[in-house]
Design a protein around this motif. Structure first.
Motif, PDB file in Angstrom:
ATOM      1  N   THR A 323       5.115 -12.273  -8.036  1.00 31.01           N
ATOM      2  CA  THR A 323       5.156 -12.240  -6.572  1.00 31.01           C
ATOM      3  C   THR A 323       6.291 -13.073  -5.986  1.00 31.01           C
ATOM      4  O   THR A 323       6.969 -12.617  -5.067  1.00 31.01           O
ATOM      5  N   ASP A 416       3.749  -3.082  -5.207  1.00 31.13           N
ATOM      6  CA  ASP A 416       2.973  -3.893  -6.149  1.00 31.13           C
ATOM      7  C   ASP A 416       1.923  -3.021  -6.830  1.00 31.13           C
ATOM      8  O   ASP A 416       1.418  -2.083  -6.233  1.00 31.13           O
ATOM      9  N   GLU A 417       1.597  -3.348  -8.068  1.00 30.04           N
ATOM     10  CA  GLU A 417       0.616  -2.557  -8.826  1.00 30.04           C
ATOM     11  C   GLU A 417       0.969  -1.073  -8.686  1.00 30.04           C
ATOM     12  O   GLU A 417       0.129  -0.250  -8.344  1.00 30.04           O
TER      13      GLU A 417
HETATM   14 MG    MG Z   1       0.332  -9.693  -8.531  1.00 33.81          MG
END
Ligand code: MG
Ligand code: ADP
Length: 719
Positions: A323, A416-417
């Motif tokens: 992150t 993200d993901e």
């Molecule tokens: Mg993460």
């Protein structure tokens, strides 16, 4: 719709012989027909099949066996050996139903004889058979011979009632074993598939004939028939190999088309490095970036300086610190007066990122959170700030993709993901660049790292950066399997952690069928713990059925340390970051996949203190044990993925979600690496020869690629 019924006979596994290939042309409508329309499949059966996602004829045909049982060893009754599993065939002489003396279990016993002798076949807990089986019936029985109290007892595993024209689908030859569920037995699947299979003769072959010949592959129709009903292990292997190659080829063709399309797209803004801004960001962090974080960031920085849009995958295990790298990248857009955006798969995760932004970025940029939770007026205000560029970093969920979200000048996008989004969702954000009309730089993040060569192929068109190790100085999470008999000790241990000021997650068993039941379980468990083992600490519950505001409050209270024990559903699986939480207790651990457990464990071990993962499980089966044991052995996500594959013969980590939108039914990326690389080569050659698959010989392939991507790539072929 009686005339619409298909000419397929269904009757308890009996059906016609394998039909000859027909010259009937492909009728897509036929395969799109609901299972319920096929004569013989009762409505209730259809409903049960639907619970496995098997709705159409095509779904059924593509529901491939997980493995096969070899039942070719049919024995005469006198040839049976004690303890050995075998198949016998004989005539029913008499039937009795009774209950066992001690445990009162229902048992049906039938005397069955062939011309060499008689055995007593017995079934436990299947009283209905007492009515179904009658004298004179011919049975094929699969089971094992275990003489009991002087009687020649044969404990039946599966049986089939035979008549002359019957094919033997349950107890002879190679019997397919299908992925089943509690509601849909493997036996039911065998029966239904046996009936539907003749239709597969009419399946079109997406592979161009030339390729089929050069690769020596059986036709689609043959492969499908053989994978469901192989006559030998070789035939099954060959069929599987062909279907695997086809799946991987479709995926690779799709990805390469996608890459070509992306490459034709507009240029990105080349972003200058804002050294002062970066310096302020990095020096404001409460930790130093690790070597691997620095390397990943350097690779990203190099991309951002170019006008070719970045398309990079940042892979790193849970907790590896992706992150902050992402935020550093986003800040480069801000430095030039442009915007950055980060899209997360869940509201909770987006909120978490907003919080991280507040802590790490502070006054360096203005961040805006856009989720479905905003009120109409809040949303309007947010959209306004996004459109004017006042919002410099926009954080959100799928909500970012909505039509009314317009950016002022979007230059860097982080997904993200990323495996939780389909291909088109991932790229729709890229089309929102705003004023500059340029393509933004894209950074995709995933917590399921795979080896680099594999990643380059799986992700088709992405460059790859990897953060392999988590921040230094952290010791791996101590993982223990806790036996029911030691549950009290488990709680005692956890209380000691709580007394030291630590926090605890308790995750309730996964109940796939119903979110509301899972939520109810969590509520009950929270109450129990709050009044019992953890009565001295504040306990809260978190599940998907709570109002968003309530969920937010609870998370905030846990983050702040006011709530000490968070009882939750799998909602906490992804992305939650509370470094002071040092214990993850998982109830019913055997009900989770390895990947999920790995993610859950990744919620702890995020701070300096030693962390623990306690797995409670009552499952005694060897496979559950082996799976949990793998989790104890290693904390390496990739190693776990490989173990998962080995143990289950299928991988959640490398399932369809991992491969973007493609639904891989048979192929497993870790196991079928060679086929994957071959598919890559073949796909490249095909597209070199026919970049848009416009040649008539390639049309079936083009259609199949579209279908495989669920229509997501339809626009690729036309663009
Ligand atoms: Mg993460
Ligand atoms: P993930 O890769 O799973 O998204 P995160 O970025 O959430 O991991 O990082 C996990 C935790 O580690 C966070 O609390 C984060 O602040 C912290 N962290 C990140 N980088 C470092 C570092 N270099 N040193 C110490 N802690 C770090």
């Amino acid at each position: 719709m009686s005339e619409a019924r298909l000419p397929v006979a269904f009757a308890g596994g009996r059906s016609q012989k394998r039909p000859q290939p027909t010259r009937l042309s492909f009728d897509p409508a036929l395969f799109a027909r609901p299972v319920a329309e096929i004569s013989g499949v009762a409505r209730q059966t259809a409903r049960r099949l639907a619970s496995l996602g098997l709705v159409t004829v095509a779904d059924l045909i593509a529901h491939y066996p997980r493995r096969y049982e070899d039942y070719r060893d049919r024995k005469r009754i006198t040839e049976l050996k004690v303890g050995e599993e075998a198949t016998v065939r004989g005539t029913v002489r008499s039937v009795v139903s009774e209950r066992t003396m001690r445990k009162r279990v229902a048992v049906v016993r039938a005397a069955v004889s062939d011309d060499t002798g008689t055995i007593e076949a017995c079934w436990y807990n299947q009283l209905y058979l007492g009515k179904l089986l009658v004298e004179g019936m011919i049975l094929s029985l699969r089971g094992s011979y275990r003489p009991q109290r002087g009687r020649a007892t044969f404990v039946v595993k599966s049986h089939e009632i035979l008549d002359e024209e019957s094919d033997l689908v349950h107890t002879e030859g190679f019997v397919p074993v299908y992925p089943a569920s509690e509601q849909v037995s493997a036996r039911l699947l065998r029966t239904v598939l046996h009936g539907v299979l003749p239709l597969s003769r009419r399946l079109p072959d997406p592979l161009p004939a030339r390729l089929r010949v050069s690769e020596r592959l059986p036709s689609k129709a043959d492969a499908v028939t053989a994978v469901h009903q192989p006559r030998s292990p070789d035939e099954a292997r060959e069929a599987r190999a062909r279907l695997v190659l086809e799946e991987l080829l479709l995926m690779q063709v799709g990805l390469l088309l996608h890459r070509a399309r992306e490459r034709r797209r507009a240029k990105a803004p080349a972003l200058a490095q804002q050294a002062a801004l970066r310096e302020r960001f990095v020096s404001g962090l409460p930790f130093a970036l690790t070597q691997e974080q620095l390397e990943a960031l350097a690779e990203i920085d190099a991309d951002l300086g170019h006008s070719d849009p970045m398309r990079r995958l940042l892979q790193g295990d849970v907790g590896s610190g992706k992150t902050v790298v992402a935020f550093a990248a986003l800040l480069r857009a801000v430095g030039e007066g442009r915007q950055g955006a980060i899209m997360a798969p869940t509201e909770t995760l987006a909120e978490q990122h907003a919080q991280t932004a507040a802590e790490r970025i502070g006054t360096l940029a203005t961040a805006e959170l856009l989720t479905a939770r905003l009120s109409t007026s809040q949303r309007r205000a947010a959209l306004q700030r996004i459109a004017t560029g006042e919002a410099q970093i926009v954080i959100g969920t799928h909500a970012l993709l909505q039509g009314d979200v317009a950016f002022h000048d979007l230059a860097v996008v982080v997904v993200d993901e990323q495996h939780r989004f389909g291909v088109s969702a991932r790229d729709r954000l890229a089309r929102k660049a705003g004023a500059s009309r340029k393509a933004p730089h894209m950074l995709y993040m995933t917590a399921t790292p795979i080896p680099r060569t594999l990643a380059l192929t799986v992700y088709g068109d992405l460059d790859v950066s990897t953060i392999a190790a988590g921040p230094q100085g952290r010791s791996p999470v101590v993982t223990r399997l806790v036996d029911e008999s030691r549950r009290a000790d488990g709680y005692e241990f956890v209380r000691k952690q709580l007394d030291r000021g630590r926090q605890v997650y308790v995750v309730c068993p996964a109940i796939e069928e119903s979110e509301s039941i899972q939520a109810a379980t969590a509520v009950a468990e929270a109450e129990r713990l709050a009044g019992g083992e953890f009565r001295d600490y504040r306990v809260a519950v978190l599940h998907g059925q709570l109002k968003p505001a309530r969920r937010e409050q609870t998370m905030a209270a846990f983050k702040a340390g006011d709530v000490r024990v968070l009882v939750a559903t799998t909602l906490v699986e992804v992305g939650i970051d509370v470094p002071n939480a040092t214990v993850m207790m998982v109830e019913g651990a055997d009900r989770f996949g390895l990947a999920q457990l790995h993610q859950l464990r990744g919620r702890v071990g995020r701070g300096e203190a030693r962390s623990y993962c306690l797995l409670f499980s009552q499952a005694e089966g060897p496979s559950a044990q082996a799976r949990l044991a793998a989790l104890l052995e290693t904390t390496d996500g990739f190693a776990l993925a490989d173990r998962d594959l080995e143990l289950r013969g299928e991988g959640q980590l490398f399932g369809s979600r991992q491969a973007g939108a493609v639904d891989l039914k048979l192929a497993r990326l870790a196991r079928d690496r060679e086929a994957l690389l071959r598919a890559r080569t073949l796909a490249a050659a095909l597209l070199q020869d026919d970049p848009r698959l416009a040649k008539p010989v390639n049309r079936p392939l083009a259609g199949a690629v579209e279908a495989a991507f669920g229509g997501e790539l339809a626009w690729l072929l036309k663009a």
